[in-house]
Motif scaffolding. Structure first.
Motif, PDB file in Angstrom:
ATOM      1  N   LEU A 114      10.343  -6.500  -1.413  1.00  0.00           N
ATOM      2  CA  LEU A 114       9.184  -5.631  -1.600  1.00  0.00           C
ATOM      3  C   LEU A 114       8.235  -6.213  -2.640  1.00  0.00           C
ATOM      4  O   LEU A 114       7.013  -6.230  -2.443  1.00  0.00           O
ATOM      5  N   ALA A 130       6.492  -1.804   4.337  1.00  0.00           N
ATOM      6  CA  ALA A 130       7.594  -1.811   3.377  1.00  0.00           C
ATOM      7  C   ALA A 130       8.879  -2.266   4.066  1.00  0.00           C
ATOM      8  O   ALA A 130       9.669  -3.005   3.492  1.00  0.00           O
ATOM      9  N   HIS A 137       4.199   1.186   3.028  1.00  0.00           N
ATOM     10  CA  HIS A 137       4.542   1.669   1.694  1.00  0.00           C
ATOM     11  C   HIS A 137       4.067   3.105   1.483  1.00  0.00           C
ATOM     12  O   HIS A 137       4.811   3.944   0.956  1.00  0.00           O
TER      13      HIS A 137
END
Length: 244
Positions: free
Chosen positions: A114, A195, A214
């Motif tokens: 991430l 994500a 995300h």
């Protein structure tokens, strides 16, 4: 309410009858559906973690058997690996596979992907090899983070076209890299980038990869933190992508 409606309009079709009081109808159809709520929609998932690191760097973040990691230690490990991934060319929206047994290294790997701007592709080493290879073929990641269990589950043939990063190595190439947080803006990373990618069960056909941004994940986390008490947090973990 139905009897009263029939009394005042005996010739009206049933589907057109008012069977709810106006106030109850408004409550059910309008009030309960006013679910809009403010949340940090411009923040990435790992930035929420980094904010907690700032608040409590010495607090315990991960416990596994006899090993304990603080938020600060976990963040530093993830950052070093993230800088390594960036150097290998990880970019926003790029899937990065991760196939490890449950361990602190698994958490480090997820955060590192991430932080590097990638989208993690979770592969459970307990799954059948054929299923894992099917996911790899469909998602086509270039990088794989793994351990011995992950290698065994995938098989040597599946690893041929992948750059494999073994998180169990005793002297990792990233051990001396920066422990500072990568700058999302320098990576061109925003909350509208992916994500993670999670695959459906495939019970009604070929499994399909669902791409989650995300912002959507932050929305879920923000909602669940207000709904569940700390004693119920396992409900949130149970339904998250890495546990799926």
């Amino acid at each position: 309410q139905l009897a009263e409606a029939l009394e005042h309009a005996p010739n009206r079709p049933v589907r057109e009858l008012d069977i709810l009081p106006a106030a109850e109808r408004t409550y059910l159809l309008e009030d309960l559906n006013r679910t809009a709520a403010d949340y940090p929609s411009d923040v990435c998932v790992h930035e929420l973690f980094e904010a907690q690191v700032q608040r409590a760097p010495d607090a315990v973040a991960v416990v596994h058997e006899d090993e304990t990691l603080s938020y600060g230690e976990l963040n530093a490990r993830a950052n070093r690996l993230a800088h390594h991934l960036i150097g290998l060319g990880v970019r926003p929206d790029q899937p990065v596979a991760i196939c490890l047994e449950r361990s602190p290294a698994m958490v480090v790997g997820l955060l590192a992907i991430l932080k590097a701007g990638g989208a993690y592709l979770p592969l459970d080493p307990a799954y059948p090899s054929a299923r894992l290879r099917q996911v790899l073929e469909d998602a086509a990641p270039h990088l794989l983070l793994c351990d011995a269990a992950g290698r065994a589950a995938l098989g040597a043939e599946a690893l041929v076209d992948l750059t494999v990063i073994d998180l169990e190595t005793a002297t990792p190439a990233w051990a001396e890299l920066l422990a500072s947080n990568p700058d999302p803006s320098a990576l061109g990373l925003t909350s509208r980038h992916l994500a993670y990618v999670i695959y459906t069960s495939g019970s009604t056909g070929t499994p399909k990869g669902v791409m989650i941004e995300h912002a959507s994940t932050v929305n879920l986390l923000h909602w669940s933190s207000g709904v569940f008490a700390e004693s119920e947090i396992s409900r949130t973990l149970f339904s998250t992508s890495i546990s799926f």
